[in-house]
Write a protein that holds these residues in place. Structure first.
Motif, short mmCIF file in Angstrom:
data_model
loop_
_atom_site.label_atom_id
_atom_site.label_comp_id
_atom_site.label_asym_id
_atom_site.label_seq_id
_atom_site.Cartn_x
_atom_site.Cartn_y
_atom_site.Cartn_z
N LYS A 226 25.64 -5.11 -7.50
CA LYS A 226 25.75 -6.50 -6.43
C LYS A 226 24.33 -6.64 -6.76
O LYS A 226 23.17 -5.74 -7.60
N ALA A 227 22.98 -7.53 -6.53
CA ALA A 227 22.05 -7.47 -7.36
C ALA A 227 21.18 -7.36 -6.46
O ALA A 227 21.31 -6.91 -4.94
N LYS A 228 20.40 -6.28 -6.94
CA LYS A 228 19.19 -5.66 -6.23
C LYS A 228 18.23 -7.03 -5.23
O LYS A 228 17.51 -6.99 -6.19
N PRO A 229 18.10 -6.22 -4.93
CA PRO A 229 17.46 -7.48 -3.47
C PRO A 229 15.09 -6.45 -4.37
O PRO A 229 15.49 -5.57 -4.17
N GLU A 230 14.63 -7.73 -4.33
CA GLU A 230 12.93 -7.32 -4.46
C GLU A 230 12.43 -7.89 -3.52
O GLU A 230 12.12 -8.27 -2.38
N LYS A 231 11.58 -6.54 -3.35
CA LYS A 231 10.35 -6.41 -2.05
C LYS A 231 9.20 -5.74 -3.09
O LYS A 231 9.17 -5.60 -4.03
N THR A 232 8.26 -6.58 -1.80
CA THR A 232 6.59 -6.65 -1.88
C THR A 232 5.95 -5.84 -1.28
O THR A 232 5.80 -5.83 -0.11
N THR A 233 4.82 -4.83 -2.14
CA THR A 233 3.91 -4.23 -0.80
C THR A 233 2.80 -4.05 -1.87
O THR A 233 3.03 -4.28 -2.83
N TRP A 234 1.58 -4.29 -0.84
CA TRP A 234 0.45 -3.67 -1.39
C TRP A 234 -0.02 -2.44 -1.07
O TRP A 234 0.63 -2.10 -0.18
N GLU A 264 0.15 1.29 2.96
CA GLU A 264 0.92 0.05 2.37
C GLU A 264 0.17 -0.52 3.59
O GLU A 264 0.52 -0.89 4.52
N LEU A 265 0.35 -2.07 2.66
CA LEU A 265 -0.23 -3.02 3.33
C LEU A 265 0.53 -4.18 3.56
O LEU A 265 1.28 -4.50 2.63
N ASP A 266 1.07 -5.19 4.56
CA ASP A 266 1.87 -6.48 4.39
C ASP A 266 1.44 -7.10 3.17
O ASP A 266 0.21 -7.71 3.09
N PRO A 267 2.09 -7.13 2.32
CA PRO A 267 2.76 -8.24 1.18
C PRO A 267 1.94 -10.13 1.84
O PRO A 267 1.96 -10.58 0.87
N ALA A 268 1.95 -10.20 3.29
CA ALA A 268 2.14 -11.14 3.13
C ALA A 268 0.57 -11.71 3.27
O ALA A 268 -0.09 -12.81 3.16
N TYR A 269 -0.32 -10.67 3.44
CA TYR A 269 -1.97 -10.86 3.62
C TYR A 269 -1.76 -11.54 1.77
O TYR A 269 -1.89 -10.77 0.35
N ALA A 271 -4.92 -11.76 -1.35
CA ALA A 271 -6.17 -10.63 -1.86
C ALA A 271 -7.90 -10.28 -1.26
O ALA A 271 -8.14 -9.79 -1.04
N ASP A 272 -7.96 -12.53 -0.98
CA ASP A 272 -8.86 -12.20 0.22
C ASP A 272 -8.95 -12.05 1.63
O ASP A 272 -9.48 -11.78 1.69
N GLU A 273 -7.99 -11.06 1.77
CA GLU A 273 -7.83 -10.84 2.41
C GLU A 273 -7.63 -8.90 3.14
O GLU A 273 -7.36 -9.19 4.81
N LEU A 274 -7.63 -9.23 2.52
CA LEU A 274 -7.72 -7.43 1.96
C LEU A 274 -8.60 -6.48 2.75
O LEU A 274 -8.54 -4.76 3.62
N GLN A 275 -9.72 -6.78 2.61
CA GLN A 275 -10.83 -5.82 3.85
C GLN A 275 -10.14 -6.47 4.90
O GLN A 275 -10.76 -5.72 5.66
N GLU A 276 -9.58 -7.73 5.92
CA GLU A 276 -9.70 -7.71 7.37
C GLU A 276 -8.87 -6.68 7.34
O GLU A 276 -8.27 -6.04 8.05
N ALA A 277 -7.92 -7.12 6.82
CA ALA A 277 -6.12 -6.16 6.96
C ALA A 277 -6.71 -4.45 6.88
O ALA A 277 -5.94 -4.18 8.42
N CYS A 278 -8.05 -4.60 6.65
CA CYS A 278 -7.72 -2.68 6.44
C CYS A 278 -8.34 -2.20 7.53
O CYS A 278 -8.26 -1.31 8.07
N GLU A 279 -9.62 -4.07 8.61
CA GLU A 279 -10.00 -3.37 8.98
C GLU A 279 -8.80 -3.14 10.36
O GLU A 279 -9.13 -2.44 11.02
N GLN A 280 -8.08 -3.87 10.30
CA GLN A 280 -7.14 -4.17 11.41
C GLN A 280 -5.98 -3.45 11.50
O GLN A 280 -5.73 -3.12 13.17
#
Length: 355
Positions: A226-234, A264-269, A271-280
């Motif tokens: 079976k094809a393995k799904p691909e996932k992404t994370t920060w 880990e942070l949502d991969p939808a962020y 790179a320029d949103e990582l600072q805000e993501a860390c705060e939130q």
């Protein structure tokens, strides 16, 4: 070749060519055999040996394993993978202490009540530690028997597995069960290998159906792909003003269960949103992120693309140490149970990109 000849020929081969000096063969007892069998699941002997030796030095008996902190157990397992094995090992050790008075049970039924011990592992403990007649069916044995009897299909299928257990029981001799079980594992590991088996060196060649048909490459049957799904994370390496990094304990079940890892942070962020993501998400301000080369880590059922980023905490952080989160200097972090990619990422980020 009869069942008796099968065992007789295998034992003759084992006496001359088998492995007689593995670490768990020394001071042999149920505890040492059990730990080795659990480590050898999904892992080759050469990889297991240094882990086994270090594990025995730190946890020399069932009591030591049962009473040790789980972080200590996981740190000695770090790099072996399939970490549920380590957690189950400690659960079973505690059961031996609580339910069996610290003495390892010596029956199939009782052994199988222990967490992480199935039919084959129980059989290996009975044969290897207690010298009792008991069949085993690990990956190496499955390969030998599927070829010898030309059993079609993937060994993970119920019907195929049932046939293989019948063959395993039929071939296991009443005498020298310890040597027989070690011998058939050795044969699968060193002669009847997955690719390019050394059939000319095999003591079972005369009766092997797959060899007679010229079809050794067809056995055992492959697992349906079976094809393995691909996932992404920060994954963020957060460093405070004292040079400590933040680690979080993963949930007890699932991937890397119970180990310490990076937040880990949502991969939808972006790179320029990582600072805000860390705060939130984590509750404190950070400086500009420094991106580290990403890499892919493959699990049994999916691929995970990891994009690491290093951020310095600029203000007073709002996270205090507790059972699930800790601020640690790198040398302290490396003493914990860490997934192998995270350990590499903390010690050698450039090497992690090659994983």
């Amino acid at each position: 070749m009869t069942a008796d000849c099968f065992a007789e020929n295998l034992l003759t081969w084992y006496d001359q060519h088998g492995r007689h000096d593995l670490p768990w063969h020394h001071n042999r007892n149920a505890y040492r055999v059990w730990v080795s069998e659990i480590m050898l699941q999904q892992t080759q002997v050469a990889t297991v040996i240094p882990y086994f030796q270090a594990f025995m030095e730190r946890f020399p008996d069932t009591c030591a394993l049962a009473e040790s902190p789980v972080d200590d157990v996981l740190s000695h397992w770090s790099g072996l993978g399939y970490y549920a094995r380590a957690r189950n090992l400690q659960k079973a050790a505690r059961s031996v202490m609580d339910d069996f008075g610290g003495t390892f049970p010596d029956t199939q039924e009782e052994l199988e009540t222990l967490t992480g011990i199935g039919r084959s592992t129980a059989g290996a403990i009975l044969a290897q530690a207690f010298g009792k007649r008991a069949a085993i069916l690990d990956g190496n044995v499955k390969r030998v028997l599927t070829r010898y009897h030309a059993v079609p299909g993937w060994p993970g299928q119920t019907a195929v597995l049932k046939q293989l257990w019948e063959h395993a029981e039929a071939h296991t001799p009443d005498e020298r069960a310890r040597d027989y079980t070690q011998g058939i594992m050795d044969l699968g590991a060193t002669v009847c290998t997955r690719s390019r088996p050394a059939c000319d060196d095999c003591p079972l060649q005369q009766g092997c159906t797959a060899y007679a048909r010229g079809e050794t490459s067809l056995y055992p049957g492959s697992k349906p792909k079976k094809a393995k799904p691909e996932k992404t994370t920060w994954m963020v390496i957060l460093e405070d003003q004292e040079g400590r990094i933040l680690l979080e304990r993963r949930p007890p079940s699932g991937i890397w269960g119970g180990l310490w890892s990076l937040p880990e942070l949502d991969p939808a962020y972006g790179a320029d949103e990582l600072q805000e993501a860390c705060e939130q998400s984590l509750g404190f301000d950070c400086g500009e992120p420094e991106l580290i080369g990403g890499f892919r880590h493959t699990f049994s059922h999916y691929h995970l693309h990891i994009q690491p980023a290093r951020l310095g905490v600029t203000g007073q952080n709002s996270i205090r140490d507790d059972a699930q989160q800790k601020w640690l200097h790198r040398h302290e972090a490396l003493a914990l149970g860490l997934p192998a990619p995270i350990r590499t990422l903390l010690t050698n980020p450039e090497q992690a990109t090659l994983l």
